[in-house]
Design an enzyme around this catalytic site. Sequence first.
Site, PDB file in Angstrom:
ATOM      1  N   ASP A 193       1.737 -13.290   0.932  1.00  9.39           N
ATOM      2  CA  ASP A 193       2.529 -12.137   1.350  1.00  9.39           C
ATOM      3  C   ASP A 193       2.956 -12.231   2.804  1.00  9.39           C
ATOM      4  O   ASP A 193       3.905 -11.568   3.225  1.00  9.39           O
ATOM      5  CB  ASP A 193       1.727 -10.854   1.120  1.00  9.39           C
ATOM      6  CG  ASP A 193       2.566  -9.610   1.338  1.00  9.39           C
ATOM      7  OD1 ASP A 193       3.636  -9.507   0.715  1.00  9.39           O
ATOM      8  OD2 ASP A 193       2.159  -8.738   2.136  1.00  9.39           O
ATOM      9  N   MET A 274       4.936  -2.242   1.586  1.00 10.76           N
ATOM     10  CA  MET A 274       6.266  -2.052   2.167  1.00 10.76           C
ATOM     11  C   MET A 274       6.774  -3.286   2.911  1.00 10.76           C
ATOM     12  O   MET A 274       7.880  -3.263   3.435  1.00 10.76           O
ATOM     13  CB  MET A 274       6.232  -0.866   3.143  1.00 10.76           C
ATOM     14  CG  MET A 274       5.956   0.479   2.486  1.00 10.76           C
ATOM     15  SD  MET A 274       7.239   0.936   1.298  1.00 10.76           S
ATOM     16  CE  MET A 274       8.670   1.075   2.365  1.00 10.76           C
ATOM     17  N   ARG A 275       5.958  -4.348   2.963  1.00  5.57           N
ATOM     18  CA  ARG A 275       6.402  -5.520   3.710  1.00  5.57           C
ATOM     19  C   ARG A 275       7.663  -6.116   3.095  1.00  5.57           C
ATOM     20  O   ARG A 275       8.547  -6.610   3.818  1.00  5.57           O
ATOM     21  CB  ARG A 275       5.285  -6.562   3.782  1.00  5.57           C
ATOM     22  CG  ARG A 275       5.672  -7.785   4.612  1.00  5.57           C
ATOM     23  CD  ARG A 275       4.532  -8.763   4.818  1.00  5.57           C
ATOM     24  NE  ARG A 275       3.582  -8.275   5.809  1.00  5.57           N
ATOM     25  CZ  ARG A 275       2.339  -7.956   5.546  1.00  5.57           C
ATOM     26  NH1 ARG A 275       1.881  -8.056   4.300  1.00  5.57           N
ATOM     27  NH2 ARG A 275       1.543  -7.530   6.498  1.00  5.57           N
ATOM     28  N   ALA A 276       7.778  -6.079   1.772  1.00  3.05           N
ATOM     29  CA  ALA A 276       8.957  -6.649   1.119  1.00  3.05           C
ATOM     30  C   ALA A 276      10.228  -5.938   1.560  1.00  3.05           C
ATOM     31  O   ALA A 276      11.263  -6.576   1.790  1.00  3.05           O
ATOM     32  CB  ALA A 276       8.797  -6.575  -0.397  1.00  3.05           C
TER      33      ALA A 276
END
Length: 676
Positions: A193, A274-276
């Site tokens: 990730d 929420m990183r995406a």
Amino acid sequence: MSTPYPFTAIVGQDDLRLGLLLNAVSPAVGGVLVRGEKGTAKSTAVRALAALMPEVSVVPGCRFSCAPEAPDPACPDGPHEAGSGVSRAARTVELPVGASEDRLVGALDIERALAEGVKAFEPGLLADAHRGILYVDEVNLLHDHLVDLLLDAAAMGASYVEREGVSVRHAARFLLVGTMNPEEGELRPQLLDRFGLTVEVAASRETGLRVEVVRRRLAYDDDPAAFAALWADEEGALRARIVAARALLPQVRLGDGALRQIAATCAAFEVDGMRADIVMARTATALAAWAGRTDVLAEDVRQAALLALPHRRRRNPFDAPGLDEDKLDDTLEQNSGEDDDPDPDGPDGGGRPPEGDGPDTPPQPEGGADDTPAQSVPEQGGEKEQEPAQGQSTGSGEQQPVRAGEPFRTKMLSVPGLGEGAAGRRSRARTEHGRTTGARRPQGALTKLHLAATVRAAAPHQRARGRSGRGLVVRRDDLRQAVREGREGNLVLFVVDASGSMAARQRMTAVKGAVLSLLMDAYQRRDKVGLITFRGKDAEVVLPPTSSVDAAAARLEMLPTGGRTPVAAGLLKAHDVLRVERLRDPSRRPLLVVVTDGRATGGPEPVALASRAARLHEVEGTASVVVDCESGPVRLGLAVSLAGELGGTAVTLDELRADSIAGLVKDVQSYSGRAA
């Protein structure tokens, strides 16, 4: 220094080049993970990128590459006064898979720190990579403790070195680039990730492209400098384009419509966290800047999704990364709006920039180099072969493979004793990390100081050493290394009975589900795995020992069944595999998992032969467990007897479940097999 292969001379691999270039334009994208088979220019492209990176200005003499206009106030070489600096090329630092912790983060001189209170610090690779590229080849093989350090540095933009109350901090912001061959195992989800983008690379099947690759490579090997000179103009133009895109990036507008498409896409594909969303926003912005535009278009969002989401959709190690492009197009169309659509007329005409400009692109077949390869179709004129239903016989006593049952969380199986193998999460072992269990004199460089033992060793000699102040007089002979106990990864070798006695449809489904569950457990505990099957007259090594657990799962899925039960052949084949693996990696201890009902058939005295083969493993002390697959009202107990011959234990399919009431399996030799 050897001349690197020119970036613009790489043939094809458009997604790979685009992913790297976007990170060069906007390092905030978060790096790129390159997945693909061997020999596909992964490392070549990463090393070639370094020559395109803009130069950085650094404080003269600073080992930590502080920016002169805003030096790090906590720099170990500081404090620095803001002022002019010197320019140098951005560094590409390679992290070897076998690197030590001190090589990665740096090392303190413990002796001087204790005796003089001086922070004598030798920077590591994280310091060297600050404001540059940190490249990890075979990143999926990196040890867990190094992965943890990389995660911390990537998240905080800084590296911390702690040694018994003495600490050093320095900035460590870098472009993280990793390459890997999925056949050798997958990455931990946490590290996966952290990579902003991922690209899949494969060798072209187009003859013309392959010819051009070979031609250019041979020319480069003959005379690297001359070959690089041929591409100097293209390299210069691409370098200038990166600089221009970086300058334009702050002016790019990410409108509400594009943000809605990004949020809707991440929600539709059910990515975690929420990183995406953030990575997609930064990638779409970088795409617009790379195309020379100041507005983000829908095609930028689409391309950003194809680069930022596939590796974030994996739910378990057996899921292949990927994205349903039809679903992506539908999501973008449903969330498109005309309220803030920018003017599509702009530099490059909008859309994804052509990556094939210049002489680096050989003549393409009709349809373009970026087209998805056509799917293979059956030849016309022939009828499609009728496949038998699942579980039906295909002749010769063999039955079609059946699907595995739903995987479940298994009891923990471990190897008894104390090992010294590669770091993992299965069996007890002496490791660099874990709880402290004692102290010893260091063998080589001191890595983990045992403070109390060091003080005890130095204390009796203070008067003889002329101690006069409050400080402790410490000499190198006083230093003591902490002995720590943690967990290691093992070689889990599965020996699976695929004979006719196991071939009942529901029974084999349950057996495959159990093996799949154990494979998932092996993935989480960082084990190597191997798979042997036996049926008919012989045994077969379906998968030699490997770190690729998903490869084992794929072979298991296609496993046919039928025929007699040559248990002895399976155990003898396992003995041969383990003998070779002990020579290759003597520190990695094996765990033998035999999945069978124990009903040996075929040949003269099959049960006695199986017993003798089992005793070979028992004599060598191989830890083993037999998963007893016997079912029905009449139970012969042959699997339990086989476990006894192996010197291991037997556990039923029901008892293998972690939530089973049959008792806790903590050690394969101490498990009693009785209900709690």
